[in-house]
Design a protein around this motif. Structure first.
Motif, mmCIF file in Angstrom:
data_model
loop_
_atom_site.group_PDB
_atom_site.id
_atom_site.type_symbol
_atom_site.label_atom_id
_atom_site.label_comp_id
_atom_site.label_asym_id
_atom_site.label_seq_id
_atom_site.Cartn_x
_atom_site.Cartn_y
_atom_site.Cartn_z
ATOM 1 N N LEU A 194 0.897 -1.232 0.074
ATOM 2 C CA LEU A 194 -0.050 -0.195 -0.070
ATOM 3 C C LEU A 194 0.944 1.318 -0.062
ATOM 4 C CD1 LEU A 194 -2.643 -0.975 2.666
ATOM 5 C CD2 LEU A 194 -2.972 -0.776 0.176
ATOM 6 N N GLU A 195 1.801 1.307 0.881
ATOM 7 C CA GLU A 195 2.861 2.285 0.907
ATOM 8 C C GLU A 195 3.347 2.806 -0.484
ATOM 9 O OE1 GLU A 195 4.352 2.523 5.521
ATOM 10 O OE2 GLU A 195 5.379 1.318 3.977
ATOM 11 N N LYS A 196 3.857 1.642 -1.113
ATOM 12 C CA LYS A 196 4.425 1.589 -2.363
ATOM 13 C C LYS A 196 3.402 2.193 -3.471
ATOM 14 C CE LYS A 196 6.004 -1.286 -6.283
ATOM 15 N NZ LYS A 196 6.053 -2.533 -6.611
ATOM 16 N N HIS A 197 2.169 1.928 -3.577
ATOM 17 C CA HIS A 197 1.576 2.387 -4.594
ATOM 18 C C HIS A 197 0.779 3.794 -4.148
ATOM 19 C CE1 HIS A 197 1.701 -1.145 -6.935
ATOM 20 N NE2 HIS A 197 1.513 -2.030 -6.020
ATOM 21 N N PHE A 198 0.599 4.009 -2.846
ATOM 22 C CA PHE A 198 0.069 5.327 -2.818
ATOM 23 C C PHE A 198 1.286 6.172 -2.359
ATOM 24 C CE2 PHE A 198 -3.681 2.927 -1.021
ATOM 25 C CZ PHE A 198 -4.705 3.540 -2.147
ATOM 26 N N ASN A 199 2.503 6.045 -2.587
ATOM 27 C CA ASN A 199 3.615 6.748 -2.396
ATOM 28 C C ASN A 199 3.690 7.521 -0.990
ATOM 29 O OD1 ASN A 199 6.349 7.590 -3.343
ATOM 30 N ND2 ASN A 199 5.526 9.239 -4.179
ATOM 31 N N LYS A 200 3.098 6.797 0.037
ATOM 32 C CA LYS A 200 3.165 7.500 1.404
ATOM 33 C C LYS A 200 3.522 6.482 2.290
ATOM 34 C CE LYS A 200 -0.417 10.597 0.078
ATOM 35 N NZ LYS A 200 -1.176 11.839 0.725
ATOM 36 N N LYS A 243 -6.645 -16.370 -9.395
ATOM 37 C CA LYS A 243 -5.802 -15.789 -10.292
ATOM 38 C C LYS A 243 -5.094 -14.543 -10.035
ATOM 39 C CE LYS A 243 -8.728 -18.208 -13.715
ATOM 40 N NZ LYS A 243 -9.705 -18.759 -12.828
ATOM 41 N N THR A 244 -5.361 -13.932 -9.112
ATOM 42 C CA THR A 244 -4.877 -12.664 -8.767
ATOM 43 C C THR A 244 -3.969 -12.586 -7.585
ATOM 44 O OG1 THR A 244 -6.826 -11.451 -9.564
ATOM 45 C CG2 THR A 244 -5.426 -10.118 -8.231
ATOM 46 N N SER A 245 -2.799 -12.236 -7.871
ATOM 47 C CA SER A 245 -1.749 -12.105 -6.571
ATOM 48 C C SER A 245 -2.220 -11.052 -5.676
ATOM 49 C CB SER A 245 -0.174 -12.095 -7.191
ATOM 50 O OG SER A 245 -0.077 -10.814 -7.720
ATOM 51 N N ILE A 246 -1.362 -11.096 -4.345
ATOM 52 C CA ILE A 246 -1.699 -9.963 -3.762
ATOM 53 C C ILE A 246 -1.061 -8.906 -4.259
ATOM 54 C CG2 ILE A 246 0.246 -10.419 -2.229
ATOM 55 C CD1 ILE A 246 -1.970 -9.667 0.121
ATOM 56 N N GLU A 247 0.015 -8.704 -4.840
ATOM 57 C CA GLU A 247 0.662 -7.560 -5.370
ATOM 58 C C GLU A 247 -0.126 -7.084 -6.606
ATOM 59 O OE1 GLU A 247 3.787 -10.381 -3.672
ATOM 60 O OE2 GLU A 247 2.176 -10.783 -5.156
ATOM 61 N N GLU A 248 -0.582 -7.922 -7.535
ATOM 62 C CA GLU A 248 -1.658 -7.352 -8.342
ATOM 63 C C GLU A 248 -2.909 -7.109 -7.887
ATOM 64 O OE1 GLU A 248 -3.929 -8.814 -12.555
ATOM 65 O OE2 GLU A 248 -2.648 -10.294 -11.406
ATOM 66 N N GLY A 249 -3.441 -7.519 -6.967
ATOM 67 C CA GLY A 249 -4.777 -6.980 -6.367
ATOM 68 C C GLY A 249 -4.648 -5.623 -5.304
ATOM 69 N N VAL A 250 -3.584 -5.506 -4.786
ATOM 70 C CA VAL A 250 -3.292 -4.452 -4.143
ATOM 71 C C VAL A 250 -3.152 -3.278 -5.075
ATOM 72 C CG1 VAL A 250 -1.630 -2.762 -2.609
ATOM 73 C CG2 VAL A 250 -2.537 -5.193 -2.066
ATOM 74 N N GLU A 251 -2.374 -3.538 -6.031
ATOM 75 C CA GLU A 251 -2.186 -2.565 -7.288
ATOM 76 C C GLU A 251 -3.290 -1.973 -7.932
ATOM 77 O OE1 GLU A 251 0.562 -1.605 -11.338
ATOM 78 O OE2 GLU A 251 0.351 -3.557 -10.403
ATOM 79 N N ASN A 252 -4.173 -2.900 -8.089
ATOM 80 C CA ASN A 252 -5.657 -2.632 -8.810
ATOM 81 C C ASN A 252 -6.461 -1.897 -7.897
ATOM 82 O OD1 ASN A 252 -4.868 -4.130 -11.166
ATOM 83 N ND2 ASN A 252 -6.049 -5.862 -10.730
ATOM 84 N N PHE A 253 -6.584 -2.349 -6.610
ATOM 85 C CA PHE A 253 -7.114 -1.651 -5.648
ATOM 86 C C PHE A 253 -6.735 -0.082 -5.406
ATOM 87 C CE2 PHE A 253 -7.300 0.179 -1.314
ATOM 88 C CZ PHE A 253 -8.823 0.383 -1.222
ATOM 89 N N CYS A 254 -5.483 0.128 -5.326
ATOM 90 C CA CYS A 254 -4.900 1.468 -5.114
ATOM 91 C C CYS A 254 -5.307 2.311 -6.560
ATOM 92 C CB CYS A 254 -3.449 1.414 -5.121
ATOM 93 S SG CYS A 254 -3.083 0.643 -3.667
ATOM 94 N N LYS A 255 -5.267 1.778 -7.777
ATOM 95 C CA LYS A 255 -5.405 2.639 -9.077
ATOM 96 C C LYS A 255 -7.204 2.792 -8.829
ATOM 97 C CE LYS A 255 -2.077 0.469 -12.081
ATOM 98 N NZ LYS A 255 -1.933 -0.304 -13.428
ATOM 99 N N TRP A 256 -7.979 1.914 -8.429
ATOM 100 C CA TRP A 256 -9.206 2.008 -8.628
ATOM 101 C C TRP A 256 -9.788 3.265 -7.422
ATOM 102 C CZ3 TRP A 256 -12.261 1.455 -3.956
ATOM 103 C CH2 TRP A 256 -13.476 1.449 -3.940
ATOM 104 N N PHE A 257 -9.025 2.911 -6.230
ATOM 105 C CA PHE A 257 -9.100 4.032 -5.079
ATOM 106 C C PHE A 257 -8.967 5.553 -5.374
ATOM 107 C CE2 PHE A 257 -8.146 6.464 -1.122
ATOM 108 C CZ PHE A 257 -9.178 6.042 -0.280
ATOM 109 N N MET A 258 -7.786 5.753 -6.509
ATOM 110 C CA MET A 258 -7.357 6.840 -6.755
ATOM 111 C C MET A 258 -8.256 7.528 -7.910
ATOM 112 S SD MET A 258 -5.077 7.420 -4.471
ATOM 113 C CE MET A 258 -4.283 9.003 -5.057
ATOM 114 N N GLU A 259 -9.069 6.704 -8.512
ATOM 115 C CA GLU A 259 -9.826 7.308 -9.561
ATOM 116 C C GLU A 259 -10.867 8.330 -8.972
ATOM 117 O OE1 GLU A 259 -11.590 4.035 -11.519
ATOM 118 O OE2 GLU A 259 -9.718 3.314 -12.606
#
Length: 83
Positions: free
Chosen positions: A28-34, A67-83
């Protein structure tokens, strides 16, 4: 989504691989850069040290395979959240 059979109740939104909470927070920190503001406490009465989901019966019953790894799932969530 909950699936119910006569003998079993399954929560199909589970992850097969066990991951540590800190790894999830790192993603989460990585994808939100915080940096997360963490307040760590000792284990509390009733806390579970380790958990692991066995979805083999669910897989056998409905052919469910994550079929979704934790890494891909968190990345997808963060993209969705930031929309």
């Amino acid at each position: 989504m909950l699936l119910l059979s006569i003998r079993y109740l399954y929560n199909k939104n589970i992850q097969i691989n066990s991951q540590e909470l800190n790894y999830f927070i790192d993603l989460l920190e990585k994808h939100f850069n915080k940096k997360a503001l963490k307040k760590l406490y000792p284990m509390q009465k009733g806390d579970v040290q380790n958990t692991y989901a066995d979805v083999s019966k669910l897989s056998d019953w409905i052919g469910y395979e994550p079929k979704t790894s934790i890494e891909e799932g968190v990345e997808n969530f963060c993209k969705w959240f930031m929309e």
